[in-house]
Write a protein that holds these residues in place. Structure first.
Motif, PDB file in Angstrom:
ATOM      1  N   ARG A   1       1.081  -1.207  -0.072  1.00 27.56           N
ATOM      2  CA  ARG A   1       0.205   0.056  -0.137  1.00 27.56           C
ATOM      3  C   ARG A   1       0.964   1.199  -0.051  1.00 27.56           C
ATOM      4  O   ARG A   1       1.536   1.445   0.993  1.00 27.56           O
ATOM      5  CB  ARG A   1      -0.847  -0.302   1.618  1.00 27.56           C
ATOM      6  CG  ARG A   1      -2.162  -1.787   1.442  1.00 27.56           C
ATOM      7  CD  ARG A   1      -3.114  -1.045   1.566  1.00 27.56           C
ATOM      8  NE  ARG A   1      -4.589  -2.014   1.780  1.00 27.56           N
ATOM      9  CZ  ARG A   1      -5.095  -2.368   1.008  1.00 27.56           C
ATOM     10  NH1 ARG A   1      -5.108  -1.149   0.551  1.00 27.56           N
ATOM     11  NH2 ARG A   1      -6.114  -3.268   1.420  1.00 27.56           N
ATOM     12  N   ASP A   2       0.879   2.106  -0.528  1.00 25.85           N
ATOM     13  CA  ASP A   2       0.846   3.758  -1.088  1.00 25.85           C
ATOM     14  C   ASP A   2       0.626   4.646  -0.379  1.00 25.85           C
ATOM     15  O   ASP A   2      -0.084   4.263   0.656  1.00 25.85           O
ATOM     16  CB  ASP A   2       1.385   3.786  -2.162  1.00 25.85           C
ATOM     17  CG  ASP A   2      -0.214   4.287  -2.869  1.00 25.85           C
ATOM     18  OD1 ASP A   2      -0.870   4.439  -1.932  1.00 25.85           O
ATOM     19  OD2 ASP A   2      -0.433   4.083  -3.708  1.00 25.85           O
TER      20      ASP A   2
ATOM     21  N   THR B   1      -1.326   6.767  -0.104  1.00 26.54           N
ATOM     22  CA  THR B   1      -3.067   6.933  -0.614  1.00 26.54           C
ATOM     23  C   THR B   1      -3.294   5.564  -0.171  1.00 26.54           C
ATOM     24  O   THR B   1      -4.781   6.190  -0.343  1.00 26.54           O
ATOM     25  CB  THR B   1      -2.579   7.279  -1.872  1.00 26.54           C
ATOM     26  OG1 THR B   1      -2.888   6.242  -2.865  1.00 26.54           O
ATOM     27  CG2 THR B   1      -2.333   8.532  -2.376  1.00 26.54           C
TER      28      THR B   1
ATOM     29  N   GLN C   1      -3.611   3.102  -1.366  1.00 25.14           N
ATOM     30  CA  GLN C   1      -4.077   2.061  -2.595  1.00 25.14           C
ATOM     31  C   GLN C   1      -3.218   0.838  -2.645  1.00 25.14           C
ATOM     32  O   GLN C   1      -1.488   0.998  -2.663  1.00 25.14           O
ATOM     33  CB  GLN C   1      -3.345   3.204  -3.993  1.00 25.14           C
ATOM     34  CG  GLN C   1      -4.822   4.384  -4.047  1.00 25.14           C
ATOM     35  CD  GLN C   1      -6.178   3.197  -3.830  1.00 25.14           C
ATOM     36  OE1 GLN C   1      -6.254   2.332  -4.407  1.00 25.14           O
ATOM     37  NE2 GLN C   1      -7.307   3.910  -3.224  1.00 25.14           N
ATOM     38  N   VAL C   2      -3.217   0.279  -3.147  1.00 26.26           N
ATOM     39  CA  VAL C   2      -2.089  -0.919  -3.411  1.00 26.26           C
ATOM     40  C   VAL C   2      -0.990  -0.671  -4.542  1.00 26.26           C
ATOM     41  O   VAL C   2      -1.861  -0.604  -5.532  1.00 26.26           O
ATOM     42  CB  VAL C   2      -3.085  -2.865  -3.371  1.00 26.26           C
ATOM     43  CG1 VAL C   2      -1.955  -3.581  -3.980  1.00 26.26           C
ATOM     44  CG2 VAL C   2      -3.762  -2.762  -2.461  1.00 26.26           C
TER      45      VAL C   2
ATOM     46  N   GLY D   1     -12.791  -4.730 -11.405  1.00 29.16           N
ATOM     47  CA  GLY D   1     -12.575  -4.244  -9.816  1.00 29.16           C
ATOM     48  C   GLY D   1     -14.665  -3.541  -9.616  1.00 29.16           C
ATOM     49  O   GLY D   1     -15.125  -4.092 -10.362  1.00 29.16           O
TER      50      GLY D   1
ATOM     51  N   ASP E   1      -7.128  -8.082  -4.353  1.00 30.22           N
ATOM     52  CA  ASP E   1      -6.298  -6.499  -3.092  1.00 30.22           C
ATOM     53  C   ASP E   1      -7.934  -5.999  -2.620  1.00 30.22           C
ATOM     54  O   ASP E   1      -8.786  -5.234  -3.403  1.00 30.22           O
ATOM     55  CB  ASP E   1      -6.178  -5.184  -4.335  1.00 30.22           C
ATOM     56  CG  ASP E   1      -4.115  -6.243  -4.410  1.00 30.22           C
ATOM     57  OD1 ASP E   1      -4.266  -6.702  -3.733  1.00 30.22           O
ATOM     58  OD2 ASP E   1      -4.079  -5.676  -5.407  1.00 30.22           O
TER      59      ASP E   1
ATOM     60  N   ASP F   1      -9.611  -2.911  -0.585  1.00 25.57           N
ATOM     61  CA  ASP F   1      -9.672  -1.696   0.161  1.00 25.57           C
ATOM     62  C   ASP F   1     -11.318  -1.546   0.885  1.00 25.57           C
ATOM     63  O   ASP F   1     -12.516  -1.297   0.303  1.00 25.57           O
ATOM     64  CB  ASP F   1      -9.530  -0.721  -0.671  1.00 25.57           C
ATOM     65  CG  ASP F   1     -10.088   0.504  -0.797  1.00 25.57           C
ATOM     66  OD1 ASP F   1      -9.743   1.484   0.578  1.00 25.57           O
ATOM     67  OD2 ASP F   1      -9.626   1.555  -1.272  1.00 25.57           O
TER      68      ASP F   1
ATOM     69  N   HIS G   1     -13.845  -2.035  -1.522  1.00 29.77           N
ATOM     70  CA  HIS G   1     -13.365  -1.771  -3.374  1.00 29.77           C
ATOM     71  C   HIS G   1     -12.147  -3.133  -3.174  1.00 29.77           C
ATOM     72  O   HIS G   1     -11.492  -3.323  -2.013  1.00 29.77           O
ATOM     73  CB  HIS G   1     -13.841  -1.373  -3.483  1.00 29.77           C
ATOM     74  CG  HIS G   1     -13.026  -0.702  -5.262  1.00 29.77           C
ATOM     75  ND1 HIS G   1     -14.293  -0.871  -6.345  1.00 29.77           N
ATOM     76  CD2 HIS G   1     -11.571  -1.123  -5.643  1.00 29.77           C
ATOM     77  CE1 HIS G   1     -12.773  -1.002  -7.025  1.00 29.77           C
ATOM     78  NE2 HIS G   1     -11.881  -0.922  -6.931  1.00 29.77           N
TER      79      HIS G   1
ATOM     80  N   ASP H   1      -9.824  -5.203  -6.483  1.00 28.22           N
ATOM     81  CA  ASP H   1      -9.396  -5.013  -7.516  1.00 28.22           C
ATOM     82  C   ASP H   1      -8.857  -6.745  -7.655  1.00 28.22           C
ATOM     83  O   ASP H   1      -7.749  -7.211  -7.228  1.00 28.22           O
ATOM     84  CB  ASP H   1      -7.584  -3.809  -8.102  1.00 28.22           C
ATOM     85  CG  ASP H   1      -8.621  -2.978  -7.996  1.00 28.22           C
ATOM     86  OD1 ASP H   1      -9.408  -2.466  -8.315  1.00 28.22           O
ATOM     87  OD2 ASP H   1      -7.498  -1.484  -7.075  1.00 28.22           O
TER      88      ASP H   1
END
Length: 329
Positions: free
Chosen positions: A82-83, A85, A87-88, A244, A303, A305, A317, A319
């Motif tokens: 995860r960055d 933000t 997000q993966v 997604g 992935d 979220d 959510h 991905d």
């Protein structure tokens, strides 16, 4: 494959043209099937595959043998971090072994952080070529220093060789490794075990609200959910699919049925794997958790979220990737 090697040897320092060499090497998939096997398997114990992937799996990567044929075996590894933000940000590595269990080709894809590239490539290669690890790490570090000082629009590239392989490092492609004493002329390309064709999947995607114009479009947009469905192909054959999808659990019940996106189910998958893969996806949507593994001989990456939860209620959510792309793509 010789074209890639010659291009690498022509480079010095960080010099290079604006267009890095094409991946994969020319002609490696231009052959009739030669015992193609697209059933994904865990990395077998012992041998080169286990050695080269052990440093990665030990660091939390998922690795699998994703396809094989009479000439070689393809391995695919991936980690999702995860960055800032949330997000993966995935990082992948690919390996090609010849029929004698020797590493013939490897690709550590570009990462924004050079330390992530070095942390993957150096120990993986050192596991089979002990002298290569320190040199790979030193070259990546020097390349990164030079790149930060460069100006202009050229793509930074550098190349070197040792007794084991030729190495090409690019700010676009990452690190490509071509072994000197091993080669695979016909690379594995099978996907029939788990995937159908794009032409047969389009009508069901349209029914789910995706805008598809195939051929030639390989990415179908779904305006209602601000999402898309993307595939990699060999001809019309789907090799990997990414999309997604949302989930909302209220009072223990799923409020976002899979049929909103796929009214006829995951019909881009074969009958053999569709049920088990759908079951795994629904388990993740209910629990709000991710997954990386093999389901019914198929690579599945989910992935998650997950948003704020109230008791057992939550929205998430996901991905999703099903299948692994062809080596070098």
């Amino acid at each position: 494959m010789s074209g890639l090697v010659l291009a690498a040897l022509a480079l010095t320092g960080c010099a290079g043209s604006a267009e890095p060499p094409e991946l994969p090497p020319a002609g490696v998939y231009e052959h009739a099937p030669v015992g193609e096997n697209s059933r994904a398997e865990p990395i077998p114990p012992g041998g080169t595959a286990a050695s080269v992937t052990a440093p990665l799996t030990g660091a939390g990567w998922f690795c699998a043998q994703v396809r094989a044929n009479a000439d070689g075996r393809a391995l695919w590894c991936r980690i999702g971090r995860r960055d800032t933000t949330g997000q993966v940000a995935p990082q992948t590595a690919q390996f090609l072994l010849d029929r004698e269990d020797r590493l013939a080709w490897a690709w550590f894809q570009h990462t924004p952080a050079s330390e992530d590239l070095a942390a993957a490539a150096a120990p993986a290669l050192a596991a089979i070529w002990p002298e290569a690890g320190a040199e790979v790490r030193a070259e990546i570090d020097e390349f990164d220093r030079d790149r930060r000082e460069r100006t202009g629009t050229e793509v930074p590239r550098t190349a070197w060789r040792d007794g084991n392989a030729d190495y090409l490092l690019s700010a676009v492609d990452g690190l490509v490794v071509t072994a000197r004493d091993a080669s695979v002329r016909r690379w594995p390309f099978g996907a029939e075990h788990y995937a159908t064709t794009m032409s047969s999947a389009v009508d069901d995607l349209l029914a789910g609200g995706y805008d598809c114009f195939y051929p030639p479009q390989q990415s179908c947009n779904r305006v209602q959910s601000n999402g898309d469905f993307r595939v990699s192909l060999r001809g019309d054959q789907i090799v990997s699919a990414e999309f997604g999808i949302g989930s909302r659990i209220e009072s223990g019940a799923q409020q976002r049925p899979l049929s909103e996106n796929f009214p006829n189910g995951l019909t881009f998958l074969t009958d053999e794997v569709r049920g088990p893969v759908t079951e795994r996806l629904e388990e993740c949507r209910t629990s709000g958790t991710g997954f990386a593994g093999i389901v019914a001989g198929t690579v599945v990456i989910i992935d998650a979220d997950r948003g704020p939860a109230t008791g057992a209620d939550h929205a998430s959510h996901f991905d999703v990737q099903i299948g692994a792309p062809l080596t070098g793509t």
